[in-house]
Design an enzyme around this catalytic site. Structure first.
Site, short mmCIF file in Angstrom:
data_model
loop_
_atom_site.label_atom_id
_atom_site.label_comp_id
_atom_site.label_asym_id
_atom_site.label_seq_id
_atom_site.Cartn_x
_atom_site.Cartn_y
_atom_site.Cartn_z
CE1 TYR A 135 -3.55 -2.59 0.69
CE2 TYR A 135 -4.63 -0.51 1.19
CZ TYR A 135 -4.71 -1.85 0.88
OH TYR A 135 -5.92 -2.45 0.78
CE LYS A 190 1.57 -17.59 -2.39
NZ LYS A 190 0.68 -18.77 -2.55
CG ASP A 222 -2.34 -20.08 -1.06
OD1 ASP A 222 -1.83 -20.07 0.07
OD2 ASP A 222 -1.81 -20.65 -2.04
CG ASP A 246 -8.34 -4.46 1.61
OD1 ASP A 246 -9.29 -3.99 2.26
OD2 ASP A 246 -8.26 -4.39 0.37
CG ASP A 250 -14.10 -6.58 2.09
OD1 ASP A 250 -13.91 -5.83 3.06
OD2 ASP A 250 -14.58 -6.20 1.00
#
Ligand SMILES: NC(=O)c1ccc[n+]([C@@H]2O[C@H](COP(=O)([O-])OP(=O)(O)OC[C@H]3O[C@@H](n4cnc5c(N)ncnc54)[C@H](O)[C@@H]3O)[C@@H](O)[C@H]2O)c1
Ligand SMILES: CC(C)[C@H](C(=O)O)[C@@H](O)C(=O)O
Ligand SMILES: [Mg+2]
Length: 356
Positions: A135, A190, A222, A246, A250
């Site tokens: 970001y 990851k 994942d 993020d 959600d």
């Protein structure tokens, strides 16, 4: 206790109005001042985060934020897009620790798209690092490629970056949060592909040694995305970087029945905080008076708890939310047969009435 109220765009104004109404009913010495942020601030002042708004936020004990963004600003140069306002506030106030609790209230078990037995009693906490990662990493931009698969072609690039101290401080936040809960931290990364993730994992292990009472495990992002819908109750505290957090938050919102139910707190090292629902400005339903204000009202409760030291008032709000759900009031996003569909304002009124 000074609160900067920044409703923003779209449903932001509708949902923040309900939270303010609830806060006003608490009979606490709260001094609230409202300012423009996001697209509406760009329209009025030519910038999504005007100096005066930033100053107000910096000087306040806490910020109550709605949402920013609208598709009509998508063609603006990035620095003027509404989303830069929330990113700028996070960066300028140093709000590195984002708490996104996903709690499935008993009455909303049927509102989720998941099977009831998977989510009944769910209470997990996602801790998202909020001021680093891809970001904010530099360099970023667009240019003509000089190497890669297509030299001479236009390309764009971002930089995923984390430093050891950035990871250390969010690790401490996660372990300390777990100590107050079920004492389990799942660190999501990851590391099978990314250097930033390998450093993330190494630092999590090192900091974890200072918290022998907390069990630490690691999961690739994942797999975490899959496990969140397969067996979400196996998580206690999930800690992850800005981008993965993020996306996963959600995803987790649907475990609670609706994204309109997921509050958040973003804190800096002096517990000054910004409180906002985890969702956006929902341009598709803005102005219709049907948005769910509960995530924002629950964010106001988190504000009372974390930044204003008003635990009793926070609990009053949370109990009132439970009560209105038990009474059967539902905005459209959580409506199911046999319950009573209400508007944004009616839901706010119901919470107000339910305050003990
Ligand atoms: N922190 C923020 O201010 C924030 C967060 C996310 C997205 N955004 C911005 O919001 C705009 C819209 O983004 P999006 O559509 O991808 O995400 P969104 O979260 O705004 O909406 C996603 C879906 O969820 C629904 N929804 C969201 N909040 C709801 C609520 N309280 N009650 C009922 N339904 C609700 C919307 O109607 C929509 O169908 C974009 O400009 C985006 O950048 C801002
Ligand atoms: C609007 C956007 C910049 C923001 C983010 O990506 O952090 C939002 O999606 C969120 O989750 O708060
Ligand atoms: Mg988001």
């Amino acid at each position: 206790m000074k609160i900067a109220v920044l409703p923003g765009d779209g449903i932001g104004t509708e949902i923040v109005a309900e939270a303010v109404k609830v806060l006003n009913a608490l009979a606490l010495p709260l001094e609230m001042e409202t300012a423009l942020v996001g697209g509406v601030a760009y329209d009025a002042h030519g910038h999504p985060l005007p100096e005066a708004t930033l100053k107000l936020a910096k000087e306040a004990d806490a910020v109550l934020f709605g949402a920013v963004g609208d598709w009509k600003y998508d063609k603006l140069e990035r620095q003027f897009r509404p989303e830069q306002a929330i990113l700028g506030l996070r960066k300028n106030l140093g709000l590195f620790a984002n708490f996104r609790p996903a709690i499935c209230y008993e009455q909303l078990v049927g509102a989720s798209s998941l099977k009831p037995e998977l989510i009944a009693g769910l209470d997990i906490l996602i801790i998202r690092e909020l001021t680093g990662d891809i970001y904010f990493g530099q360099p970023r931009g667009r240019r003509i490629a000089t190497d890669g698969h297509f030299p001479g072609a236009e390309e764009a690039f971002d930089t995923m970056r984390y430093s050891r101290p950035e990871i250390e401080r969010i690790a401490h936040v996660a372990f300390q949060a777990a100590q107050k809960r079920n004492k389990r931290v799942t660190s999501v990364d990851k590391n099978n592909v990314l250097e930033t993730s390998q450093l993330w994992k190494d630092v999590m292990v090192e900091v974890g040694q200072q918290y022998p009472d907390v069990e630490l495990d690691h999961m690739l992002v994942d797999n975490a995305a899959m496990q969140l819908v397969k067996a979400p109750k196996k998580f206690d505290v999930l800690v992850t970087g800005n981008m993965f957090g993020d996306i996963l938050s959600d995803e987790a919102s649907m475990l609670t029945g609706s994204i309109g139910m997921l509050p958040s707190a973003s804190l800096n090292s002096s517990n000054q905080g910004l409180y906002e629902p985890s969702h956006g400005s929902a341009p598709d339903i803005a102005g219709k008076g049907i948005a769910n204000p509960l995530a924002t009202i629950l964010s106001a409760a988190m504000m009372l708890r974390f930044s204003l030291n008003q635990e009793a008032a926070a609990q009053r709000i949370e109990a009132a939310v439970q009560k209105v759900l038990a009474q059967g009031y539902r905005t459209a996003d959580i409506y199911s047969e046999g319950t009573q569909r209400v508007s944004t304002k009616e839901m706010g009124d119901a919470v107000l009435k339910a305050l003990a």
